[in-house]
Design a protein around this motif. Structure first.
Motif, short mmCIF file in Angstrom:
data_model
loop_
_atom_site.label_atom_id
_atom_site.label_comp_id
_atom_site.label_asym_id
_atom_site.label_seq_id
_atom_site.Cartn_x
_atom_site.Cartn_y
_atom_site.Cartn_z
N ASN A 1 -12.27 -28.48 -40.03
CA ASN A 1 -12.91 -27.87 -41.19
C ASN A 1 -14.37 -27.52 -40.95
O ASN A 1 -15.10 -27.23 -41.90
CB ASN A 1 -12.80 -28.82 -42.40
CG ASN A 1 -11.36 -29.06 -42.82
OD1 ASN A 1 -10.58 -28.11 -42.88
ND2 ASN A 1 -11.01 -30.30 -43.09
N LEU A 2 -14.79 -27.56 -39.69
CA LEU A 2 -16.18 -27.24 -39.36
C LEU A 2 -16.37 -25.73 -39.34
O LEU A 2 -15.67 -25.01 -38.62
CB LEU A 2 -16.54 -27.82 -37.99
CG LEU A 2 -17.94 -27.51 -37.46
CD1 LEU A 2 -19.01 -28.09 -38.39
CD2 LEU A 2 -18.12 -28.02 -36.04
N VAL A 3 -17.32 -25.23 -40.14
CA VAL A 3 -17.63 -23.81 -40.19
C VAL A 3 -19.03 -23.60 -39.62
O VAL A 3 -19.99 -24.24 -40.07
CB VAL A 3 -17.57 -23.26 -41.63
CG1 VAL A 3 -17.88 -21.77 -41.65
CG2 VAL A 3 -16.20 -23.52 -42.24
N SER A 4 -19.14 -22.73 -38.65
CA SER A 4 -20.43 -22.44 -38.02
C SER A 4 -20.60 -20.93 -37.93
O SER A 4 -19.85 -20.16 -38.52
CB SER A 4 -20.49 -23.10 -36.63
OG SER A 4 -21.77 -22.95 -36.06
N ASN A 5 -21.60 -20.49 -37.18
CA ASN A 5 -21.80 -19.06 -36.95
C ASN A 5 -22.42 -18.86 -35.59
O ASN A 5 -22.97 -19.78 -34.99
CB ASN A 5 -22.65 -18.43 -38.07
CG ASN A 5 -23.98 -19.14 -38.26
OD1 ASN A 5 -24.90 -18.98 -37.47
ND2 ASN A 5 -24.09 -19.95 -39.31
N TYR A 6 -22.30 -17.63 -35.09
CA TYR A 6 -22.81 -17.32 -33.76
C TYR A 6 -24.33 -17.18 -33.80
O TYR A 6 -24.88 -16.40 -34.59
CB TYR A 6 -22.18 -16.02 -33.24
CG TYR A 6 -20.72 -16.16 -32.92
CD1 TYR A 6 -20.30 -16.69 -31.70
CD2 TYR A 6 -19.74 -15.77 -33.84
CE1 TYR A 6 -18.94 -16.82 -31.41
CE2 TYR A 6 -18.39 -15.91 -33.55
CZ TYR A 6 -18.00 -16.43 -32.33
OH TYR A 6 -16.67 -16.57 -32.04
#
Length: 210
Positions: free
Chosen positions: A79-84
């Motif tokens: 459930n980990l949401v990250s971004n570039y």
């Protein structure tokens, strides 16, 4: 007695140290590459069918705060949401997808009375919904682009939902680098757009025409 040239030198040294101190306090701004959603690699062929008699407004889909931004989202695990880091979309994802859909309808040509929610013109129907996923998703060790769109076609006169459908596209990625990820979003959009155009026109045509 302090000689003038010594006083001037001291002031210059103090100013130089002040500038160097300021440079060390304020970090250098992050260099960010801005990407637009790629154009269709295989444009939709113009339909040979007669134009429809109704008008359509394309609304930006609703989305979570994570997707309603210029960040390029990635779910590396669970459930980990990250971004570039160092990369952004040119517009928030809902606007990118709506504009891509507008291009698809224009290429198809059957709906000639088109508008968007930016202009808020009167129309017979509205096409919108929820953007549930627009991200890179890691399925085990294999990354893929995941796009999920819960679409709704609404009659404008009474805001009645005449049809809804959930669309999902998964586009495998061979390279997890950002340029290839952006290209993957373009390929996923190539798959999604014809499906949405065909569905919306079929549902609109199935309604009694006034």
């Amino acid at each position: 007695m302090i000689r003038p040239y010594r006083l001037a030198g001291s002031l210059l040294l103090a100013a130089s140290l002040s500038v160097l101190s300021a440079c060390s306090i304020f970090p250098k701004p992050e260099v960010v590459d801005v990407y637009r959603l790629p154009d269709a690699q295989t444009p939709i062929a113009a339909s040979q069918a007669a134009p429809v008699a109704w008008s359509l407004r394309l609304d930006k889909p609703m989305a979570s705060n994570t997707l309603n931004s210029q960040n390029i989202a990635v779910v590396p695990e669970g459930n980990l949401v990250s971004n570039y880091k160092g990369a952004r979309w040119s517009d928030p994802a809902p606007a990118l997808l709506r504009n891509r859909l507008l291009d698809a309808f224009l290429q198809d040509g059957r709906v000639q009375a088109l508008s968007t929610d930016d202009s808020n013109l009167q129309s017979d129907y509205e096409l919108g919904g929820e953007l549930l996923a627009f991200q890179t998703h890691y399925n085990g060790k294999n990354p893929e682009i995941l796009v999920q769109y819960n679409a709704r076609l609404v009659r404008s006169s009474d805001q009645r939902i005449i049809s809804s459908r959930r669309f999902e596209v998964r586009q495998p990625l061979n390279n997890p680098q950002v340029p290839q990820v952006v290209a993957g979003f373009g390929q996923a959009s190539d798959t999604l757009m014809p499906q949405m155009v065909q569905w919306a026109i079929q549902q609109g045509q199935a309604q009694p025409q006034r």
